[in-house]
Design an enzyme around this catalytic site. Structure first.
Site, PDB file in Angstrom:
ATOM      1  N   ARG A 142      73.175 -25.095  10.266  1.00 15.96           N
ATOM      2  CA  ARG A 142      73.362 -23.655  10.486  1.00 15.96           C
ATOM      3  C   ARG A 142      72.185 -22.840   9.962  1.00 15.96           C
ATOM      4  O   ARG A 142      72.119 -21.623  10.163  1.00 15.96           O
ATOM      5  CB  ARG A 142      74.655 -23.161   9.798  1.00 15.96           C
ATOM      6  CG  ARG A 142      75.931 -23.698  10.424  1.00 15.96           C
ATOM      7  CD  ARG A 142      77.158 -23.298   9.611  1.00 15.96           C
ATOM      8  NE  ARG A 142      77.667 -21.981   9.928  1.00 15.96           N
ATOM      9  CZ  ARG A 142      78.751 -21.732  10.668  1.00 15.96           C
ATOM     10  NH1 ARG A 142      79.458 -22.705  11.178  1.00 15.96           N
ATOM     11  NH2 ARG A 142      79.141 -20.503  10.896  1.00 15.96           N
ATOM     12  N   TYR A 145      69.898 -20.276  11.925  1.00 15.48           N
ATOM     13  CA  TYR A 145      70.490 -18.951  12.131  1.00 15.48           C
ATOM     14  C   TYR A 145      70.560 -18.188  10.805  1.00 15.48           C
ATOM     15  O   TYR A 145      70.048 -17.072  10.691  1.00 15.48           O
ATOM     16  CB  TYR A 145      71.886 -19.119  12.727  1.00 15.48           C
ATOM     17  CG  TYR A 145      72.602 -17.830  13.064  1.00 15.48           C
ATOM     18  CD1 TYR A 145      72.215 -17.047  14.146  1.00 15.48           C
ATOM     19  CD2 TYR A 145      73.699 -17.408  12.310  1.00 15.48           C
ATOM     20  CE1 TYR A 145      72.891 -15.873  14.452  1.00 15.48           C
ATOM     21  CE2 TYR A 145      74.378 -16.241  12.621  1.00 15.48           C
ATOM     22  CZ  TYR A 145      73.974 -15.473  13.700  1.00 15.48           C
ATOM     23  OH  TYR A 145      74.655 -14.320  14.005  1.00 15.48           O
ATOM     24  N   GLY A 148      67.120 -17.568   9.269  1.00 10.23           N
ATOM     25  CA  GLY A 148      66.392 -16.649  10.145  1.00 10.23           C
ATOM     26  C   GLY A 148      66.861 -15.215   9.928  1.00 10.23           C
ATOM     27  O   GLY A 148      66.055 -14.273   9.807  1.00 10.23           O
ATOM     28  N   ASN A 190      87.280 -19.886  22.875  1.00 13.48           N
ATOM     29  CA  ASN A 190      87.776 -21.251  23.099  1.00 13.48           C
ATOM     30  C   ASN A 190      89.298 -21.289  23.174  1.00 13.48           C
ATOM     31  O   ASN A 190      89.872 -21.806  24.135  1.00 13.48           O
ATOM     32  CB  ASN A 190      87.366 -22.162  21.931  1.00 13.48           C
ATOM     33  CG  ASN A 190      86.082 -22.919  22.227  1.00 13.48           C
ATOM     34  OD1 ASN A 190      85.379 -22.613  23.173  1.00 13.48           O
ATOM     35  ND2 ASN A 190      85.777 -23.891  21.389  1.00 13.48           N
ATOM     36  N   PHE A 191      89.945 -20.717  22.165  1.00 13.78           N
ATOM     37  CA  PHE A 191      91.412 -20.808  22.092  1.00 13.78           C
ATOM     38  C   PHE A 191      92.069 -20.061  23.254  1.00 13.78           C
ATOM     39  O   PHE A 191      93.048 -20.531  23.829  1.00 13.78           O
ATOM     40  CB  PHE A 191      91.928 -20.244  20.748  1.00 13.78           C
ATOM     41  CG  PHE A 191      91.690 -21.152  19.551  1.00 13.78           C
ATOM     42  CD1 PHE A 191      91.002 -22.351  19.677  1.00 13.78           C
ATOM     43  CD2 PHE A 191      92.165 -20.798  18.287  1.00 13.78           C
ATOM     44  CE1 PHE A 191      90.779 -23.182  18.568  1.00 13.78           C
ATOM     45  CE2 PHE A 191      91.957 -21.621  17.185  1.00 13.78           C
ATOM     46  CZ  PHE A 191      91.256 -22.815  17.323  1.00 13.78           C
ATOM     47  N   GLY A 207      92.463 -26.558   9.856  1.00 16.02           N
ATOM     48  CA  GLY A 207      92.805 -25.188  10.285  1.00 16.02           C
ATOM     49  C   GLY A 207      93.082 -24.252   9.130  1.00 16.02           C
ATOM     50  O   GLY A 207      93.501 -23.114   9.341  1.00 16.02           O
ATOM     51  N   ASP A 273      80.640 -25.708   7.656  1.00 11.36           N
ATOM     52  CA  ASP A 273      81.571 -24.688   8.173  1.00 11.36           C
ATOM     53  C   ASP A 273      82.158 -23.917   6.971  1.00 11.36           C
ATOM     54  O   ASP A 273      82.813 -24.515   6.123  1.00 11.36           O
ATOM     55  CB  ASP A 273      82.691 -25.411   8.942  1.00 11.36           C
ATOM     56  CG  ASP A 273      83.446 -24.495   9.883  1.00 11.36           C
ATOM     57  OD1 ASP A 273      83.134 -24.507  11.085  1.00 11.36           O
ATOM     58  OD2 ASP A 273      84.342 -23.770   9.418  1.00 11.36           O
ATOM     59  N   PRO A 274      81.905 -22.611   6.876  1.00 13.00           N
ATOM     60  CA  PRO A 274      82.417 -21.869   5.708  1.00 13.00           C
ATOM     61  C   PRO A 274      83.940 -21.947   5.599  1.00 13.00           C
ATOM     62  O   PRO A 274      84.647 -21.863   6.607  1.00 13.00           O
ATOM     63  CB  PRO A 274      81.961 -20.434   5.973  1.00 13.00           C
ATOM     64  CG  PRO A 274      80.786 -20.569   6.887  1.00 13.00           C
ATOM     65  CD  PRO A 274      81.100 -21.752   7.760  1.00 13.00           C
ATOM     66  N   ARG A 277      86.151 -16.397   4.757  1.00 20.93           N
ATOM     67  CA  ARG A 277      85.257 -15.265   4.991  1.00 20.93           C
ATOM     68  C   ARG A 277      86.091 -13.993   5.161  1.00 20.93           C
ATOM     69  O   ARG A 277      86.975 -13.939   6.019  1.00 20.93           O
ATOM     70  CB  ARG A 277      84.412 -15.508   6.218  1.00 20.93           C
ATOM     71  CG  ARG A 277      83.179 -14.651   6.185  1.00 20.93           C
ATOM     72  CD  ARG A 277      82.332 -14.806   7.387  1.00 20.93           C
ATOM     73  NE  ARG A 277      81.527 -15.990   7.431  1.00 20.93           N
ATOM     74  CZ  ARG A 277      81.324 -16.663   8.551  1.00 20.93           C
ATOM     75  NH1 ARG A 277      81.903 -16.305   9.656  1.00 20.93           N
ATOM     76  NH2 ARG A 277      80.530 -17.710   8.557  1.00 20.93           N
TER      77      ARG A 277
END
Ligand code: NAD
Ligand code: UDP
Length: 310
Positions: A142, A145, A148, A190-191, A207, A273-274, A277
């Site tokens: 990641r 991104y 950057g 997506n979902f 999840g 993957d955090p 958040r």
């Protein structure tokens, strides 16, 4: 007063909503986009307006124009797309920022940077306040991104300190709504697509990781308020909806709202993957008199309608 406004990434998900709103407010708008993740379809309804221009241009190259304000949004935002060509992603963030800051400096105009909650990485402070420096892996998948965008913030601050450029930095938290790219792999699109097709809902990990989802109209309000704010308000300021949900709760809500027969299946969690958040938005409330108005169910309903009609 009618302003001429440049929006990089104007054909993207957020950019297209911002173009539309600024046109509705009576401005002249120029979208600068290389259509990597954006689409002409997103801005097609605006093309009939004589005060709208769509320019194909890559922000890693300089661009010269006379405008009154600049919103810098150009950068792929979904993990699938920003990891597709990681080097290009960093170039877009860093060289794009340099080129647009150079333009703002030459014109002596305000420039707003669409930064991100990814600045905070996998945060150890919860909810995240602007004073938190973040917990970002500099060498992970990641990073192209995250780093950057962090470097772009540094550039904005240094152009401000050294050249007195009028900057505005907002840190955007997960945003969703119509015009999201159907294949960009972000969780809301997506979902919804899976639920509408009665396909399995792909839940990564167990999840239990959380996110706070903001509807795009609220974000656009925040962006415009930030741009209009007094000169001494430069940010960074968090713009997001503090209503926090687990990704499993999001899946269940979307299944309910679409009356879907989909089942939830578990897939491996992507690396870095955090886990959580949630924005602290006290600064935005105080400085901009802004807070989100649209809650998850209402925003999801509008987004589901959009994907149904695609
Ligand atoms: P998006 O991918 O839909 O939009 C990005 C736009 O930038 C696209 O139209 C793309 O074609 C364009 N672009 C990419 N590289 C370019 C280049 N080199 N030159 C010119 N144009 C280029 O993503 P989005 O969700 O609309 O995000 C817009 C901005 O907001 C991004 O800077 C992103 O980092 C930031 N942001 C978004 C979110 C979110 O949840 N959507 C969260 C935080 C920050
Ligand atoms: N996610 C998921 N299933 C999907 C897509 C994403 O469970 O089909 C998860 C993903 O692992 C992350 C969260 O949903 O924990 C948000 O992912 P997204 O890519 O939308 O945004 P980001 O991770 O950048 O916040």
């Amino acid at each position: 007063m009618k302003k001429r406004i440049l929006i990089t990434g104007g054909a993207g998900f957020i950019g297209s909503h911002l173009c539309k709103r600024l046109l509705e407010e009576g401005n002249e708008v120029i979208s600068l986009d290389n259509y990597f993740t954006g689409s002409k379809q997103n801005i097609a309804p605006l093309l009939a307006n004589p005060y709208f221009e769509a320019v194909r241009h890559d922000v890693t190259n300089p661009y010269f124009i006379e405008v009154d304000e600049i919103y810098n949004l150009a950068c792929p935002a979904s993990p699938i797309h920003y990891q597709f060509n990681a080097i290009k992603t960093i170039k877009t963030s860093v060289m794009g920022a340099i080129n647009m800051l150079g333009l703002a400096k030459r014109l002596n105009v305000k420039i707003l940077q669409a930064s991100t909650s990814e600045i905070y990485g996998d945060p150890e402070i919860h909810p995240q306040t602007e004073s938190y420096w973040g917990n970002v892996n500099p060498i992970g998948i990641r990073s192209c991104y995250d780093e950057g965008k962090r470097c772009a913030e540094t550039l904005f601050m240094d152009y401000h300190r050294m050249n007195n450029v009028q900057i505005k930095i907002i840190r955007i938290f997960n945003t969703y709504g119509p015009n999201m790219h159907p294949n960009d792999g972000r969780v809301v699109s997506n979902f919804i697509i899976q639920a509408l097709k009665n396909q399995d809902i792909t839940l990564y990990g167990d999840g239990s990781q959380t996110r706070s989802f903001q509807y795009v109209d609220d974000l656009v309000d925040g962006m415009i308020k930030m741009m209009a704010s007094p000169k001494d308000i430069i940010g960074p300021i968090n713009i997001g909806n503090p209503n926090e949900f687990t990704i499993r709760e999001l899946a269940q809500e979307i299944i309910k709202l679409t009356n879907s027969k989909s089942k939830i299946i578990l897939l491996p969690l992507p690396s870095d993957d955090p886990k959580q958040r949630q924005p602290n938005i006290e600064a935005a409330k105080l400085a901009l008199d802004w807070e989100p108005q649209i809650q998850l169910q209402e925003g999801l309903k509008k987004t589901i309608e959009y994907f149904k009609n695609l």
